[in-house]
Design a protein around this motif. Structure first.
Motif, PDB file in Angstrom:
ATOM      1  N   PRO A  59      -0.489  -0.341 -10.812  1.00  0.00           N
ATOM      2  CA  PRO A  59       0.023  -0.073  -9.451  1.00  0.00           C
ATOM      3  C   PRO A  59      -0.876   0.781  -8.573  1.00  0.00           C
ATOM      4  N   ILE A  60      -1.468   1.834  -9.122  1.00  0.00           N
ATOM      5  CA  ILE A  60      -2.300   2.723  -8.304  1.00  0.00           C
ATOM      6  C   ILE A  60      -3.603   2.020  -7.915  1.00  0.00           C
ATOM      7  N   ILE A  61      -4.207   1.332  -8.869  1.00  0.00           N
ATOM      8  CA  ILE A  61      -5.438   0.600  -8.571  1.00  0.00           C
ATOM      9  C   ILE A  61      -5.161  -0.527  -7.585  1.00  0.00           C
ATOM     10  N   GLU A  62      -4.071  -1.259  -7.798  1.00  0.00           N
ATOM     11  CA  GLU A  62      -3.719  -2.357  -6.891  1.00  0.00           C
ATOM     12  C   GLU A  62      -3.506  -1.843  -5.468  1.00  0.00           C
ATOM     13  N   LYS A  63      -2.933  -0.659  -5.358  1.00  0.00           N
ATOM     14  CA  LYS A  63      -2.699  -0.062  -4.042  1.00  0.00           C
ATOM     15  C   LYS A  63      -4.011   0.172  -3.297  1.00  0.00           C
ATOM     16  N   GLY A  64      -5.062   0.525  -4.033  1.00  0.00           N
ATOM     17  CA  GLY A  64      -6.349   0.824  -3.404  1.00  0.00           C
ATOM     18  C   GLY A  64      -7.195  -0.400  -3.118  1.00  0.00           C
ATOM     19  N   LEU A  65      -6.952  -1.484  -3.842  1.00  0.00           N
ATOM     20  CA  LEU A  65      -7.743  -2.697  -3.646  1.00  0.00           C
ATOM     21  C   LEU A  65      -7.301  -3.407  -2.375  1.00  0.00           C
ATOM     22  N   THR A  66      -8.253  -3.859  -1.575  1.00  0.00           N
ATOM     23  CA  THR A  66      -7.940  -4.568  -0.333  1.00  0.00           C
ATOM     24  C   THR A  66      -8.270  -6.041  -0.502  1.00  0.00           C
ATOM     25  N   GLY A  67      -7.232  -6.862  -0.582  1.00  0.00           N
ATOM     26  CA  GLY A  67      -7.438  -8.304  -0.669  1.00  0.00           C
ATOM     27  C   GLY A  67      -7.722  -8.820  -2.065  1.00  0.00           C
ATOM     28  N   TYR A  68      -7.852  -7.920  -3.039  1.00  0.00           N
ATOM     29  CA  TYR A  68      -8.178  -8.338  -4.404  1.00  0.00           C
ATOM     30  C   TYR A  68      -7.001  -8.128  -5.352  1.00  0.00           C
ATOM     31  N   GLU A  69      -6.923  -8.988  -6.363  1.00  0.00           N
ATOM     32  CA  GLU A  69      -5.976  -8.819  -7.459  1.00  0.00           C
ATOM     33  C   GLU A  69      -6.769  -8.674  -8.751  1.00  0.00           C
ATOM     34  N   SER A 117     -15.948  -1.233  -6.158  1.00  0.00           N
ATOM     35  CA  SER A 117     -14.733  -1.612  -5.423  1.00  0.00           C
ATOM     36  C   SER A 117     -13.722  -0.472  -5.383  1.00  0.00           C
ATOM     37  N   PHE A 118     -13.861   0.517  -6.287  1.00  0.00           N
ATOM     38  CA  PHE A 118     -12.915   1.629  -6.347  1.00  0.00           C
ATOM     39  C   PHE A 118     -13.337   2.810  -5.472  1.00  0.00           C
ATOM     40  N   ILE A 119     -14.607   2.821  -5.085  1.00  0.00           N
ATOM     41  CA  ILE A 119     -15.086   3.915  -4.242  1.00  0.00           C
ATOM     42  C   ILE A 119     -14.379   3.852  -2.880  1.00  0.00           C
ATOM     43  N   GLY A 120     -13.850   5.008  -2.456  1.00  0.00           N
ATOM     44  CA  GLY A 120     -13.094   5.057  -1.207  1.00  0.00           C
ATOM     45  C   GLY A 120     -11.589   5.041  -1.404  1.00  0.00           C
ATOM     46  N   PHE A 121     -11.130   4.879  -2.650  1.00  0.00           N
ATOM     47  CA  PHE A 121      -9.690   4.944  -2.920  1.00  0.00           C
ATOM     48  C   PHE A 121      -9.149   6.286  -2.437  1.00  0.00           C
ATOM     49  N   LYS A 122      -8.022   6.262  -1.743  1.00  0.00           N
ATOM     50  CA  LYS A 122      -7.393   7.483  -1.236  1.00  0.00           C
ATOM     51  C   LYS A 122      -6.113   7.775  -2.016  1.00  0.00           C
ATOM     52  N   PHE A 123      -5.882   9.052  -2.265  1.00  0.00           N
ATOM     53  CA  PHE A 123      -4.732   9.465  -3.057  1.00  0.00           C
ATOM     54  C   PHE A 123      -3.895  10.480  -2.287  1.00  0.00           C
ATOM     55  N   GLU A 124      -2.602  10.455  -2.540  1.00  0.00           N
ATOM     56  CA  GLU A 124      -1.686  11.346  -1.822  1.00  0.00           C
ATOM     57  C   GLU A 124      -1.713  12.764  -2.377  1.00  0.00           C
ATOM     58  N   ASP A 125      -1.868  12.882  -3.690  1.00  0.00           N
ATOM     59  CA  ASP A 125      -1.849  14.211  -4.320  1.00  0.00           C
ATOM     60  C   ASP A 125      -2.484  14.131  -5.702  1.00  0.00           C
ATOM     61  N   VAL A 182     -10.195  11.635  -1.956  1.00  0.00           N
ATOM     62  CA  VAL A 182     -10.823  10.324  -1.868  1.00  0.00           C
ATOM     63  C   VAL A 182     -11.862  10.215  -2.982  1.00  0.00           C
ATOM     64  N   LEU A 183     -11.870   9.099  -3.720  1.00  0.00           N
ATOM     65  CA  LEU A 183     -12.868   8.885  -4.763  1.00  0.00           C
ATOM     66  C   LEU A 183     -14.205   8.549  -4.101  1.00  0.00           C
ATOM     67  N   ILE A 184     -15.218   9.391  -4.308  1.00  0.00           N
ATOM     68  CA  ILE A 184     -16.498   9.183  -3.634  1.00  0.00           C
ATOM     69  C   ILE A 184     -17.631   8.829  -4.605  1.00  0.00           C
TER      70      ILE A 184
END
Length: 201
Positions: A59-69, A117-125, A182-184
């Motif tokens: 779920p967390i990874i899917e939330k960060g992916l744009t257009g990908y499964e 593809s994971f670089i730039g993922f944003k997290f709430e906390d 943010v994952l950088i």
């Protein structure tokens, strides 16, 4: 009536998933075609009749992916005399008709195109970062007979060690670097010297 509606949605959902799998299998067959003869130099071959792609629930990874499964699928690796049936990771973009290949970590370490593809993922906390780290670790272990330990997480980074044989000690340390949630950066470190062997950013 409710049962009929449920069955209708179930059939529609299964049909949609089936179409996605057909499209994905076609892409995999084009990228890793079956060959009658070849020199075994690290080649990958996908046998569509024997291997169905399986969608992963992260779920967390899917939330960060744009257009990908995210999928996993068995692809055979030929390396010299070794023939290995390997669980590989696939990012599938249905609308762009595109896949990104993530071979097991034993083959090429952290595959840059895949993990970038994971670089730039944003997290709430921090709690969401911790959940992401667990999912990320499960991906790295996909298709690899390895162990993860010594996980440490704070607001700016997460580190963990990887072992092939625990008694022999860690052979690599992975560091995830965060800035303002943010994952950088993803670093592959020597666990003894902490020198950076590879970096994805």
């Amino acid at each position: 009536m409710k049962k009929t509606i449920f069955l209708t949605f179930l059939i529609i959902g299964l049909n949609s998933f089936s179409q996605e799998n057909i499209q994905l299998k076609k892409l995999l067959s084009e990228r890793f075609p079956v060959k009658e003869s070849f020199v075994a130099d690290g080649i990958w071959i996908y046998y569509p009749k024997d291997n169905e792609p399986r969608k992963l629930k992260k779920p967390i990874i899917e939330k960060g992916l744009t257009g990908y499964e995210l999928y996993t699928v068995d692809i055979v690796n030929f390396l010299d005399q070794h023939i290995l049936d390997s669980d590989c990771l696939i990012l599938f973009n249905k609308s762009q008709n595109k896949i990104i290949f993530g071979p097991p970590i034993w083959y090429s370490g952290l595959e840059k195109e895949f993990y970038k593809s994971f670089i730039g993922f944003k997290f709430e906390d921090k709690t969401e970062i911790e959940a992401f780290v667990k999912e990320f670790q499960s991906l790295i272990l996909n298709g690899a007979n390895e162990t993860i330990d010594n996980t440490k997480i704070d607001d700016t980074s997460a580190t963990f060690d990887m072992f092939r044989v625990v008694e022999n000690g860690a052979y690599r340390r992975i560091k995830l670097v965060f800035e303002k949630m943010v994952l950088i950066k993803i670093e592959d470190l020597n666990p003894n010297t902490l020198e950076v062997d590879d970096v994805i950013e």
